[in-house]
Enzyme design. Structure first.
Site, PDB file in Angstrom:
ATOM      1  N   ASP A  90       1.840 -11.158   7.353  1.00  0.00           N
ATOM      2  CA  ASP A  90       2.348 -10.689   6.131  1.00  0.00           C
ATOM      3  C   ASP A  90       3.673  -9.966   6.307  1.00  0.00           C
ATOM      4  OD1 ASP A  90       0.391  -9.166   7.885  1.00  0.00           O
ATOM      5  OD2 ASP A  90       1.101  -7.273   6.679  1.00  0.00           O
ATOM      6  N   ASN A  91       4.098  -9.844   7.504  1.00  0.00           N
ATOM      7  CA  ASN A  91       5.485  -9.189   7.786  1.00  0.00           C
ATOM      8  C   ASN A  91       6.462 -10.563   7.866  1.00  0.00           C
ATOM      9  OD1 ASN A  91       4.756  -6.566   7.608  1.00  0.00           O
ATOM     10  ND2 ASN A  91       4.204  -6.609   9.909  1.00  0.00           N
TER      11      ASN A  91
ATOM     12  N   GLY B  53       0.864  -1.364  -0.114  1.00  0.00           N
ATOM     13  CA  GLY B  53      -0.068  -0.105   0.071  1.00  0.00           C
ATOM     14  C   GLY B  53       0.803   1.328   0.052  1.00  0.00           C
ATOM     15  N   ARG B  54       2.119   1.230   0.408  1.00  0.00           N
ATOM     16  CA  ARG B  54       2.931   2.480   0.115  1.00  0.00           C
ATOM     17  C   ARG B  54       4.497   2.049  -0.143  1.00  0.00           C
ATOM     18  NH1 ARG B  54       4.751   4.468   6.599  1.00  0.00           N
ATOM     19  NH2 ARG B  54       4.882   2.439   7.539  1.00  0.00           N
TER      20      ARG B  54
ATOM     21  N   ASP C  25      10.683  -4.628   7.261  1.00  0.00           N
ATOM     22  CA  ASP C  25       9.563  -3.916   7.740  1.00  0.00           C
ATOM     23  C   ASP C  25       9.539  -3.477   9.370  1.00  0.00           C
ATOM     24  OD1 ASP C  25       7.368  -2.208   7.168  1.00  0.00           O
ATOM     25  OD2 ASP C  25       5.921  -3.749   7.031  1.00  0.00           O
TER      26      ASP C  25
ATOM     27  N   LYS D 136       9.528   1.741   0.561  1.00  0.00           N
ATOM     28  CA  LYS D 136       8.667   2.286   1.306  1.00  0.00           C
ATOM     29  C   LYS D 136       8.259   3.776   1.507  1.00  0.00           C
ATOM     30  CE  LYS D 136       7.702   1.405   6.536  1.00  0.00           C
ATOM     31  NZ  LYS D 136       8.667   0.730   7.825  1.00  0.00           N
TER      32      LYS D 136
ATOM     33  N   ARG E 152      15.056  -0.580   0.274  1.00  0.00           N
ATOM     34  CA  ARG E 152      15.475  -1.917   0.677  1.00  0.00           C
ATOM     35  C   ARG E 152      16.190  -2.641  -0.220  1.00  0.00           C
ATOM     36  NH1 ARG E 152       9.830  -2.827   3.103  1.00  0.00           N
ATOM     37  NH2 ARG E 152       9.688  -1.794   5.031  1.00  0.00           N
TER      38      ARG E 152
END
Length: 470
Positions: free
Chosen positions: A257-258, A95-96, A267, A116, A182
């Protein structure tokens, strides 16, 4: 002595395109007001052949995201689902951030350049797709410290300030904005598989399994690629959980999801390093139940891996997957013992002795009279090298079993580096992080950040047994 990574040629890749459009959305980066380079990691860039980019070209790549020839023609926002604090969410995805490019490292691994704060995507929902500059600075610090302490982590390659004023509910606003890039060993997550299972897309699950096994683990899919991949994930995630404990690190948001399918940590939002061996220590102010507290991280990661097993059960035997998953606790215990011995800098002596030593140390640290960083610093190599502010604590009976046990261990690496003669260890506690941010916020003064990165890298050299760098 560990050799420094050798410079590599730039070798762009686009392997993820073989999966097809069902796995991602093609997106465009935001058009930022300005692009001011704040951090570039030339040490990491050297591993992918980009360390010689001039600052102007660096900004074009990592502030404007002009495509690399031979890699992705445009950025991709990856699709995934996930359990967030144990509640399933089918409405998430990149989303970002997005996958900007893929590249081969000097060790042959396929690496992703992911972002990010690069703008809105179809998965932004009501978010602005942006990153605060403070959040970017915090991620630089987290990745540098974790890499130094031996955690398999994404690395911050670049931080560019973007000139927008952002409003956030959890920090003073308006606040400055940034975009971060990243360097990661893949961005496929457990949640990527959960999405396909949710859609009952067996063909997609099989394709993603083969992609991960071949491109991320370097293994040819054999007769049973699902179990082969799952074994790797169980082994790696157990090691990840153990490395967090030995580092005294609390990720804060261990949602499915991480958790990367490579088990590379990434993240970094509300992360903290806990000063003390405090199992209930939490990093996220919104983790009211302590679900992801310091001492519950292995349990949390184990639970996430169980969700991967459930997703993969659409294309493999659940009994076979459960049999592999049952090996997580033993793998974690072995990995924790190994990680603690590495941080102590001593050679293993045998499973029973090593396990006992680590248990003695945990019980002593749980008294919370000595910080984690201090204890590992003072007992590096198995011997005390001089007086310490913690000497009174070490004289307490709770430390006696540890002191007796470690006396039989030999150093695993040289202790000649000047770092081991410093008055105190390098650490990364929250008050230090805030002290680094304050002069940036107040006076645009980056010297404290630069000094901290230099100190962390100096510690990394000492931990690796490398001589001081010029």
């Amino acid at each position: 002595m560990s050799p420094a990574p050798q410079p590599a040629p730039f070798r762009p890749e686009a392997a993820i395109l073989t999966l097809g459009d069902g796995f991602y959305d093609r997106v465009a980066p935001a058009d930022f007001l300005e692009t001011r380079l704040r951090f570039r990691n030339d040490r990491a860039a050297a591993e992918i052949g980009l360390e010689n980019l001039a600052d102007a070209e660096w900004i074009e790549r990592f502030g404007r995201f002009h495509a690399f020839e031979g890699s992705l023609p445009q950025p991709l926002a990856l699709r995934y689902h996930g359990h967030q604090f144990r509640a399933y969410n089918p409405d998430i995805g990149d989303g970002r951030g997005f996958l900007y490019a893929q590249v081969r490292a000097n060790d042959g691994r396929l690496l992703d350049l992911g972002t990010k704060g690069s703008g809105q995507t179809p998965w932004s929902r009501f978010g602005d797709g942006r990153l605060t500059l403070k959040g970017g600075v915090r991620e630089v610090l987290a990745t540098e410290m974790l890499e130094a302490l031996g955690v398999e982590t994404s690395r911050t390659l670049s931080l560019v300030e973007t000139g927008e004023a952002l409003h956030r509910g959890d920090e003073p606003s308006p606040t400055r904005s940034a975009v971060l890039t990243r360097l990661s060993w893949g961005h496929i997550r457990i949640g990527s598989f959960q999405r396909l299972a949710y859609l009952e897309d067996a063909a997609g699950l099989e394709a993603l399994t083969r992609y991960c096994l071949f491109n991320l683990y370097g293994e040819e899919p054999g007769e049973d690629p699902v179990l082969a991949l799952f074994r790797r994930v169980v082994e790696r995630t157990a090691e990840l959980a153990a490395s967090y404990m030995a580092a005294g690190f609390v990720h804060g948001v261990l949602n499915s999801d991480n958790i990367a399918i490579t088990a590379e940590s990434f993240d970094y939002g509300p992360w903290r390093f806990t000063p003390d061996w405090e199992p209930g220590f939490t990093a996220a102010y919104f983790d009211h139940q302590g679900l992801y507290a310091f001492g519950r991280q292995a349990q949390a990661i184990h639970w996430d891996v169980a969700q991967l097993a459930i997703a993969l059960s659409q294309i493999a035997s659940i009994d076979d997957l459960a049999g592999v998953l049952d090996g997580f606790p033993a793998a974690y215990e072995a990995a924790l013992t190994a990680a603690m011995l590495r941080r102590l800098g001593v050679r293993p002596r045998g499973e029973a002795e090593d396990l006992a030593l680590v248990g003695h140390l945990e019980r002593a640290l749980a008294r919370r009279t000595v910080t984690i960083d201090r204890a590992f610093f003072d007992w590096r190599g198995g011997k005390r090298r001089g007086p310490s502010p913690a000497d009174n604590a070490y004289s307490h009976p709770v430390f006696a079993p540890f002191l007796e046990a470690i006396a039989g261990y030999d150093a695993a690496a040289s202790l000649d580096h000047p770092y081991w003669f410093d008055p105190k260890p390098c650490s990364m506690h929250i008050e230090e992080v805030e002290a680094i941010w304050t002069p940036i916020a107040d006076a645009d003064d980056w010297t404290a950040l630069e000094a901290k990165i230099a100190a962390v890298r100096r510690m990394a050299d000492a931990l690796a047994g490398r001589p001081p760098r010029a």
